[in-house]
Design a protein around this motif. Structure first.
Motif, short mmCIF file in Angstrom:
data_model
loop_
_atom_site.label_atom_id
_atom_site.label_comp_id
_atom_site.label_asym_id
_atom_site.label_seq_id
_atom_site.Cartn_x
_atom_site.Cartn_y
_atom_site.Cartn_z
N ARG A 17 0.81 -1.20 0.00
CA ARG A 17 0.00 0.00 0.00
C ARG A 17 0.86 1.26 0.00
O ARG A 17 0.52 2.25 -0.66
CB ARG A 17 -0.92 -0.01 1.23
N SER A 18 1.96 1.25 0.76
CA SER A 18 2.80 2.45 0.89
C SER A 18 4.18 2.19 0.31
O SER A 18 4.99 1.49 0.93
CB SER A 18 2.91 2.86 2.37
N ALA A 19 4.45 2.75 -0.85
CA ALA A 19 5.78 2.61 -1.45
C ALA A 19 6.83 3.32 -0.60
O ALA A 19 7.97 2.88 -0.52
CB ALA A 19 5.77 3.18 -2.87
N ARG A 20 6.44 4.44 0.02
CA ARG A 20 7.38 5.18 0.84
C ARG A 20 7.87 4.34 2.02
O ARG A 20 9.07 4.34 2.34
CB ARG A 20 6.73 6.47 1.35
N ALA A 65 11.47 4.38 -8.35
CA ALA A 65 10.79 4.65 -9.62
C ALA A 65 9.28 4.77 -9.42
O ALA A 65 8.62 5.63 -10.02
CB ALA A 65 11.10 3.55 -10.63
N ALA A 66 8.72 3.92 -8.55
CA ALA A 66 7.28 3.97 -8.28
C ALA A 66 6.90 5.28 -7.60
O ALA A 66 5.86 5.88 -7.92
CB ALA A 66 6.88 2.78 -7.41
N ILE A 67 7.71 5.72 -6.64
CA ILE A 67 7.43 7.00 -5.97
C ILE A 67 7.51 8.15 -6.97
O ILE A 67 6.66 9.05 -6.97
CB ILE A 67 8.42 7.21 -4.81
N SER A 68 8.50 8.12 -7.85
CA SER A 68 8.63 9.17 -8.86
C SER A 68 7.41 9.21 -9.76
O SER A 68 6.87 10.28 -10.07
CB SER A 68 9.90 8.94 -9.69
N LEU A 69 6.96 8.04 -10.21
CA LEU A 69 5.78 7.97 -11.06
C LEU A 69 4.54 8.46 -10.33
O LEU A 69 3.70 9.17 -10.89
CB LEU A 69 5.59 6.53 -11.56
N VAL A 134 1.89 10.41 -3.30
CA VAL A 134 2.30 9.14 -3.87
C VAL A 134 1.12 8.20 -4.01
O VAL A 134 0.92 7.54 -5.04
CB VAL A 134 3.41 8.48 -3.02
N GLU A 135 0.29 8.13 -2.98
CA GLU A 135 -0.79 7.17 -2.99
C GLU A 135 -1.91 7.57 -3.95
O GLU A 135 -2.69 6.73 -4.39
CB GLU A 135 -1.33 6.97 -1.58
N ARG A 136 -2.01 8.87 -4.28
CA ARG A 136 -3.03 9.30 -5.23
C ARG A 136 -2.68 8.82 -6.64
O ARG A 136 -3.56 8.60 -7.47
CB ARG A 136 -3.15 10.83 -5.19
N ARG A 137 -1.35 8.70 -6.91
CA ARG A 137 -0.88 8.16 -8.20
C ARG A 137 -1.54 8.88 -9.38
O ARG A 137 -2.09 8.26 -10.27
CB ARG A 137 -1.14 6.66 -8.31
N ARG A 138 -1.46 10.20 -9.38
CA ARG A 138 -2.14 10.97 -10.40
C ARG A 138 -1.56 10.68 -11.78
O ARG A 138 -0.37 10.56 -11.96
CB ARG A 138 -2.03 12.47 -10.09
#
Length: 348
Positions: A17-20, A65-69, A134-138
């Motif tokens: 759930r949390s990449a961070r 990379a996932a956080i950046s995206l 991050v979690e909104r993943r816009r």
């Protein structure tokens, strides 16, 4: 170990759930492995620390990379990856210099303590990222995992790209070690200095060149930088076969920096394009990461055999030929993955 963790590591990042939080745990694991090496340098502890470090490293790459995206979306990912590569290069340079000074002035053991200390600002920086961003993943469309693992593994574009990266690493990984051995034989007194310069020069090129690569990949597409990368790699192999002057060898390493800048930006960018809307971005990174590991592992073995039996010129020409094969694969089989301007436009 690192190779075995690539795909599971990517799948893990997709599932959490949390990449961070995963990134913070990975950095903490690297800190723990460094402390273990410093305090208990026995065989079993060293092996366990290496396994822990390898596992954490395999997770950390995809999660960054996932956080950046998640922060910038697909539309601005190329520029963000370019900046990431710049700061990673600068960090590598400063860390290497600090560790060298620490080892020289204090002790070899102190280097591991310094590594552990450097984990603190990394965790602090991760903590400063706003979780909602991050979690909104816009503009990413990766929130729902609607595509099965089997379908991702069967995606022709992803498999072709993984093959291209495997050929790149097969040609690239052995070049500097081979040249380092040759430099040691030719001028043992200056070998360590020259090898150090061969490592530093590409880092400087990446720091200056990577953001531009991100902008080019967004405006021109992913294929042009990739094609240029393989041309530079093949040219580097040919030049290494002919060049004997140490200063020219260091100059040729500029091409290594160009390749590192291009690949550091385009690899996650192409995977993001291919896996867009599937929820399997990090699994895709893990698949391509496995190709990186296979290519690098085979490269030194094959190049070592070639130089032992046929000489250095044949070895470097062979690596250049492999790079040319990778160039042909990109040219003939890898389609352009950049979405058009309308698809790339950020969601308001």
């Amino acid at each position: 170990m690192a190779l075995a963790c690539q795909m599971p590591g990517g799948a893990l990042v997709d599932a959490v759930r949390s990449a961070r939080l995963v990134a913070m745990l990975a950095v903490a694991a690297i800190c723990l492995s460094a402390l273990a090496l410093a305090i208990w340098p026995s065989f079993l502890v060293v092996m366990a620390a290496r396994v822990l470090h390898a596992g954490a490293s395999c997770v950390l790459g995809p999660v960054i990379a996932a956080i950046s995206l998640g922060l910038v979306g697909h539309a601005a990912l190329g520029v963000r990856l370019g900046r990431n590569a710049r700061f990673a290069s600068i960090g590598n340079g400063f860390a290497a210099a600090a560790m060298g000074v620490c080892g020289y002035l204090v002790s070899n053991q102190a280097v591991f303590f310094l590594t552990a200390v450097l984990a603190a600002p990394a965790i602090w920086a991760l903590a400063r990222i706003r979780t909602g961003d991050v979690e909104r993943r816009r503009d990413t469309d990766i929130g729902a995992r609607t595509t099965t693992v089997r379908k991702v593994l069967g995606d022709r574009r992803l498999l072709v790209f993984a093959g291209c990266i495997l050929l790149f690493q097969l040609a690239n990984a052995a070049m500097l070690p081979l040249m380092g051995g040759i430099l040691t034989l030719r001028s043992s007194q200056w070998a360590s200095t020259l090898i150090g310069a061969c490592i530093v020069v590409p880092q400087l090129v990446v720091a200056g060149f990577a953001p531009w690569v991100g902008r080019v990949a967004d405006s021109w597409g992913r294929r042009p930088p990739l094609l240029f990368c393989f041309v530079a790699l093949a040219l580097r192999g040919v030049l290494f076969a002919f060049v004997s002057d140490p200063y020219l060898i260091v100059a040729v390493q500029v091409l290594d920096g160009v390749c590192a800048a291009v690949l550091g930006v385009t690899l996650p960018l192409v995977v993001a394009d291919i896996t867009r809307g599937t929820g399997r971005f990090n699994l895709g990174l893990g698949i391509v990461g496995s190709a990186v590991g296979i290519g690098a592992a085979l490269s030194t073995t094959l190049a070592g055999y070639a130089i032992d039996h046929f000489g250095s010129s044949v070895a470097f020409f062979s690596l250049a030929f492999i790079a040319a094969c990778g160039l042909a694969l990109v040219w003939l089989l890898l389609p352009e993955t950049r979405p058009d301007a309308e698809q790339s436009r950020p969601v308001a």
